[in-house]
Design a protein around this motif. Structure first.
Motif, PDB file in Angstrom:
ATOM      1  N   LEU A 184       0.830  -1.202   0.000  1.00  7.55           N
ATOM      2  CA  LEU A 184       0.000   0.000   0.000  1.00  7.55           C
ATOM      3  C   LEU A 184       0.870   1.260   0.000  1.00  7.55           C
ATOM      4  CD1 LEU A 184      -2.777   1.326   0.148  1.00  7.55           C
ATOM      5  CD2 LEU A 184      -2.658   1.141   2.656  1.00  7.55           C
ATOM      6  N   TYR A 185       1.921   1.244   0.806  1.00 10.54           N
ATOM      7  CA  TYR A 185       2.825   2.413   0.824  1.00 10.54           C
ATOM      8  C   TYR A 185       3.452   2.613  -0.544  1.00 10.54           C
ATOM      9  CZ  TYR A 185       6.888   5.355   1.521  1.00 10.54           C
ATOM     10  OH  TYR A 185       7.820   6.354   1.391  1.00 10.54           O
ATOM     11  N   PHE A 202       1.538   9.428  -5.583  1.00  8.24           N
ATOM     12  CA  PHE A 202       1.956  10.770  -5.173  1.00  8.24           C
ATOM     13  C   PHE A 202       2.988  11.353  -6.143  1.00  8.24           C
ATOM     14  CE2 PHE A 202       4.987  13.392  -2.683  1.00  8.24           C
ATOM     15  CZ  PHE A 202       4.125  14.459  -2.391  1.00  8.24           C
ATOM     16  N   LEU A 236       0.854   4.078  -2.907  1.00  5.88           N
ATOM     17  CA  LEU A 236       0.538   5.478  -2.621  1.00  5.88           C
ATOM     18  C   LEU A 236       1.708   6.394  -2.954  1.00  5.88           C
ATOM     19  CD1 LEU A 236      -1.422   5.128   0.756  1.00  5.88           C
ATOM     20  CD2 LEU A 236      -2.350   5.529  -1.536  1.00  5.88           C
TER      21      LEU A 236
END
Length: 609
Positions: A82-83, A90, A86
């Motif tokens: 997930l990091y 970004f 994301l």
């Protein structure tokens, strides 16, 4: 599908798949960005140029990417994926911002743009015109990774935090990158690639350090610049010396104080390029009303656009202060309270009132604070008008200019009034009912035709505006100056111009497109066309000379020169290129110091009394 899911789970046992693909995706997208911004046409890809210019600095790209992705090892299980997802999203959003901003301003954005959110309110149409179909290449990897992430959500494999991997993937690239500026600036050693951290051009910094590296360095630079700028004795001396060297000391001529005592009205026309002057299409003039003014005007056709990231607001700044805008961000946003030895202030000493009239809201480009800093007594913005029609980015010229005429008639005389138009703003979309030009050529379906239509509309209302002032007697004692705020169709839409099959030579970008400067007075019966090369920074000293301001009041504070009293023909454009005729190397070197001198003048509030 079950086999595919099993295969993905097998590959993803240690989240290595996600990590490696994300790392490669960031490198790929950096090259894609550079393939746009290093191409002459930033709407089209040049993969070879993008890769060849990026390849020597790939170690820095990998280093900054590893630092960003190292934080994924702090998370466990699917949180790590997930990091990574994301972080990728970004960075992709930042790359889109970089790309669209570059197409609009030909530079990459600084963190200071977050202070400029007031500008977004009426720019949706302009932003859409900055998008290319090729931009989808920046999100292909995200589509793949999002599918993989969803398919592996139910993966129950337990994976612990890996602090060792975090420290390793953060610290090693950090030390390898930091070694270069530390060795060069602290240890004073010669080290390979030491120049990549001392470059202040955003585009080149992105090329050297990757967009991620540029933005990290930019945050540090903006923080450093946020502190009060105190000039050293050496810097003060260099500024004074630069102004002294700039002076030409030529004898006066008949233009001195030619318009002394008259009112001054400047009309700053949105995106108005000189090639449209006296231009005809299918027998119709693009700007018939402005063309007629040339019979009673001093006309300069070779004025170069010198705005930077502040765009239209930079034009207000340059024209009124003869100062180059700061190199990073918008001057009105970053330094709205800087004092200037400006044209409003100089004319005020001669008894003039000064008023700036804008169809925009005062928050847009921080006009209200910036124009007050310049020295205007009065700023009249959107809220002082009855807005009954919007075209493009704001109030139509057909609504704004008639109301402006009435406001000007009531100004205390002698007055200096400065106003702008809006409707000829890109992407040049006006209602069909206002398209008075009838094209039989391919212009009907090309943005150049839209540009001509919007200029023709604005020209019509400028004609009616001046007729209204003339009927009231105002023009009998008023000098009217018409110029462009910056280039328009050639600045943003060269890709669409390239689609023309049978263009006139002056319709295409020859990298030398200029703005007109027209100085009109009813009683000027001997028209003058002056082909000297100049820039927007030269407008103020030229007007001051005509309006009767004594030269000793401004000669040592303006960055430009009086175009009616000069032996030199040149302009320093915003990209650092010097367009000139017959300058010596020493003269060229001095002129190119202008940007640095101007930055220091603005940041230190050099002219504050």
């Amino acid at each position: 599908m079950d086999k595919l899911l099993k295969r993905i789970k097998d590959i993803n046992k240690t989240n290595a798949f996600f990590y490696i693909i994300t790392l490669l995706a960031l490198l790929y997208k950096t090259i894609i960005l550079h393939s746009f911004i290093m191409n002459k046409n930033p709407y089209a890809l040049d993969l070879y140029k993008g890769y060849s210019n990026s390849q020597p600095f790939m170690r820095f790209y990998i280093g900054f990417a590893l630092i960003l992705l190292s934080f994924s090892f702090i998370f466990k299980n699917y949180g790590r994926r997930l990091y990574l997802l994301l972080a990728n999203i970004f960075i992709t959003l930042i790359l889109f911002l970089d790309l669209w901003y570059f197409r609009g301003f030909f530079t990459l954005p600084s963190i200071t743009v977050i202070t400029q959110t007031a500008n977004l309110e009426n720019l949706s149409g302009s932003v859409l015109s900055l998008i290319s179909s090729y931009d989808i290449l920046l999100i292909i990897d995200l589509i793949i990774l999002l599918i993989v992430f969803i398919l592996t959500l139910k993966d129950k494999k337990t994976e612990k935090r890996n602090l060792g991997a975090f420290i390793t993937t953060f610290l090693i690239p950090f030390l390898l990158i930091a070694y270069i500026p530390f060795s060069a600036n602290v240890l004073k050693r010669s080290v390979k690639y030491d120049y990549v951290f001392s470059n202040y051009d955003p585009t080149q910094t992105s090329q050297f350090l990757s967009p991620l590296g540029y933005h990290i360095l930019d945050v540090y630079t903006v923080y450093k610049d946020s502190k009060p700028y105190i000039l050293s004795k050496e810097e003060k001396s260099s500024i004074d010396e630069w102004f002294l060297k700039k002076a030409e000391n030529n004898p006066d001529n008949n233009y001195k104080s030619l318009f002394k005592g008259k009112n001054l009205l400047i009309i700053q026309v949105e995106s108005f390029e000189n090639f449209a002057i006296n231009e005809k299409v299918d027998g119709a003039e693009i700007t018939p009303n402005i063309n007629r003014l040339l019979k009673n005007s001093i006309y300069f056709p070779n004025i170069h656009d010198q705005v930077n990231e502040g765009n239209s607001s930079d034009s207000d700044l340059i024209i009124n202060t003869s100062t180059f805008p700061i190199r990073k961000g918008s001057t009105f946003f970053r330094y709205p309270n800087t004092s200037y030895n400006s044209m409003p202030n100089l004319l005020e000493e001669l008894g003039y009132s000064s008023t700036s009239l804008h169809p925009d809201k005062g928050s847009y480009w921080n006009y209200a604070a910036g124009l007050k800093g310049i020295g205007f007594d009065n700023f009249i913005d959107y809220f002082h008008y009855n807005d009954t029609e919007t075209i493009g980015v704001g109030m139509s010229d057909g609504i704004f200019l008639p109301q402006t005429a009435e406001k000007i008639k009531s100004l205390k005389k002698p007055f200096y009034a400065h106003t702008v138009t809006l409707t000829s703003h890109g992407p040049f979309e006006i209602p069909d009912k206002y398209k008075d030009l009838k094209f039989t050529s391919e212009l009907k379906n090309n943005i150049l035709g839209d540009y001509f239509q919007s200029l023709h509309y604005t020209d019509k209302h400028i004609g009616e505006f001046l007729n209204s002032l003339d009927a009231s007697g105002i023009l009998d004692n008023t000098v009217v100056v018409i110029t462009g705020d910056h280039r328009g169709v050639h600045k943003y839409y060269n890709d669409k111009l390239a689609q023309l099959k049978n263009p006139k030579e002056n319709w295409l970008d020859n990298e030398n497109q200029t703005l007109p400067l027209i100085i009109y007075s009813k009683d000027l019966n001997a028209p003058v066309k002056n082909d000297v090369i100049g820039g927007q920074v030269d407008i103020m000293p030229t007007l001051c000379y005509l309006m009767g301001v004594e030269e000793n009041k401004y000669v040592n504070s303006v960055m430009g020169r009086n175009l009616l009293k000069t032996n030199k023909s040149f302009a320093l454009t915003n990209n650092g290129i010097l367009s000139n005729k017959d300058l010596t190397k020493d003269e060229t070197d001095e002129i190119k110091k202008g940007f640095d001198i101007s930055d220091k003048v603005i940041k230190s509030n050099y002219f504050k009394k």
